[in-house]
Design an enzyme around this catalytic site. Structure first.
Site, mmCIF file in Angstrom:
data_model
loop_
_atom_site.group_PDB
_atom_site.id
_atom_site.type_symbol
_atom_site.label_atom_id
_atom_site.label_comp_id
_atom_site.label_asym_id
_atom_site.label_seq_id
_atom_site.Cartn_x
_atom_site.Cartn_y
_atom_site.Cartn_z
ATOM 1 N N TYR A 1 37.958 42.863 42.521
ATOM 2 C CA TYR A 1 39.306 42.933 41.955
ATOM 3 C C TYR A 1 39.791 41.590 41.409
ATOM 4 C CZ TYR A 1 39.927 47.445 44.397
ATOM 5 O OH TYR A 1 39.810 48.724 44.858
ATOM 6 N N HIS B 1 31.956 49.222 49.065
ATOM 7 C CA HIS B 1 32.773 49.727 47.952
ATOM 8 C C HIS B 1 32.237 51.024 47.339
ATOM 9 C CE1 HIS B 1 35.882 48.015 44.925
ATOM 10 N NE2 HIS B 1 35.916 49.325 44.931
#
Length: 288
Positions: A48, A106
Site C-alpha cells: 500500500y 496478502h
C-alpha cells in the site's frame, strides 16, 4: 464501539480503518484524522505504501500504541520463509513499532499459472515463518487475505498456530457467502475489504431508499449489513465527517425483511481481482 472476539481470544473493533490507496498515495493527513475520529484498528500492507505514514501519524498524535491494533500484510513477492521474515522487519521499521497485532498473507498465490504443488508449498513456507513470529512475540495473531475454501484447507492441513482472520472483498452485491461461511466454520473472522463496493453504494438508489428508512447514509447501511452478517469492515474515508459517520452504525438495526433483500441483490461492484484467476501484478519496492 461493538467488537468481535477472535479465536485466540483477542478482541478487535467491528469497524477498522482501511489505509489502501489514499488520495493517490498521500495518506498521512487522512490517517491522522482517523486517529482523531476514534479509530483504533488500522489495516495496511507493504504494497500500500502507507505503513510509514501510519507510523508517523501514530507518533505525531501521541496515540497509545498499546490501545491500537495495527494490522499489515506481506505481498506476493514477500512470500517464502526467509522473505516473510525480512518483510516483517521492513514493515516494523516503516511503522516505527516492535510488534504487529495482526499479520496476514496478502494473497494465496503469487501467480495464476503456478502449479498446485507450488502454491501449496509456498504457503507452507510462508505460514511457518508467521507461526514463528507469534512464538517470538513480534506478531500477536496471524491470518490470511483473499483465501478461499480450498486455500484454507491447505493451511489447516499443516498449521500449528491457527489463523484468526480471512480478509476478502465483501459488500452488498458481492458477499461471497460460501467463502464467508466456510471461513466462519473454520473459526476465522471475515474482514471486508472494499466494504462499500468502491463507493458504488452511494450511487445505488435502492440502497439510498432503504437507508432513508433508517435515517442513515447508504454507507452506514452497508456497514451495518456487514456487521449483522458477522463481518468486520475496513472502510476508508478522507473527510472527518465520513470517518465519524462510518463509526456511527450502532443505534439502528436492519430489519429481517430488508436484510434478506439486501443479501440477495445482484452483483453491484466486483473488484476484478480473484485469488486464482485475476491476481494483482504489482511488485513491492521494499523501501524503508
Amino acid at each position: 464501539m461493538e467488537t468481535f472476539k477472535l479465536s485466540n481470544g483477542m478482541e478487535i473493533p467491528a469497524i477498522g480503518f482501511g489505509c489502501f490507496n489514499a488520495k493517490g498515495g498521500e495518506s498521512y493527513d487522512f490517517i491522522a484524522s482517523a486517529i482523531d475520529s476514534g479509530y483504533t484498528l488500522f489495516d495496511t500492507a507493504s504494497i500500500y505504501g502507507t505503513e510509514k505514514d501510519l507510523g508517523r501519524a501514530i507518533r505525531d498524535k501521541g496515540a497509545d500504541r498499546n490501545k491500537l491494533i495495527i494490522q499489515s500484510k506481506l505481498w506476493l513477492d514477500e512470500m517464502g520463509y526467509d522473505n516473510a521474515k525480512r518483510a516483517l522487519e521492513r514493515s516494523l521499521t516503516r511503522l516505527q513499532t516492535d510488534y504487529l497485532d495482526v499479520y496476514l498473507i496478502h494473497w494465496p498465490k503469487q501467480r495464476s499459472d503456478v502449479s498446485e504443488s507450488e502454491w501449496k508449498s509456498l504457503q507452507k513456507e510462508t505460514y511457518k515463518a508467521l507461526e514463528e513470529m507469534v512464538d517470538e512475540g513480534t506478531v500477536k495473531a496471524i491470518g490470511l487475505s483473499n483465501f478461499l475454501p480450498h486455500h484454507l484447507d491447505n493451511i489447516f492441513g499443516f498449521c500449528n498456530v491457527g489463523p484468526v482472520i480471512d480478509q476478502i472483498e465483501y459488500h452488498i452485491g458481492y458477499t461471497q457467502e460460501r467463502a464467508r461461511k466456510y471461513a466462519a466454520k473454520k473459526g476465522l473472522l471475515v474482514q471486508a475489504w472494499s466494504p462499500l463496493g468502491r463507493e458504488t453504494v452511494f450511487k445505488n438508489e435502492i440502497l439510498r431508499e432503504i437507508a432513508s428508512k433508517y435515517e442513515v447514509t447508504a454507507a452506514q447501511l452497508a456497514l451495518r449489513f456487514n456487521y449483522q452478517s458477522g463481518v468486520m469492515s475496513l472502510p476508508k474515508a478522507s473527510s472527518p465527517e465520513r470517518q465519524i459517520q462510518n463509526l456511527s452504525i450502532w443505534d439502528f438495526e436492519i430489519e429481517p425483511e430488508d436484510f434478506e433483500f439486501l443479501a440477495c441483490l445482484p452483483n453491484t461492484s466486483w473488484g476484478g481481482e480473484h485469488p486464482d484467476i485475476a491476481i494483482p501484478t504489482a511488485v513491492s519496492t521494499f523501501e524503508i
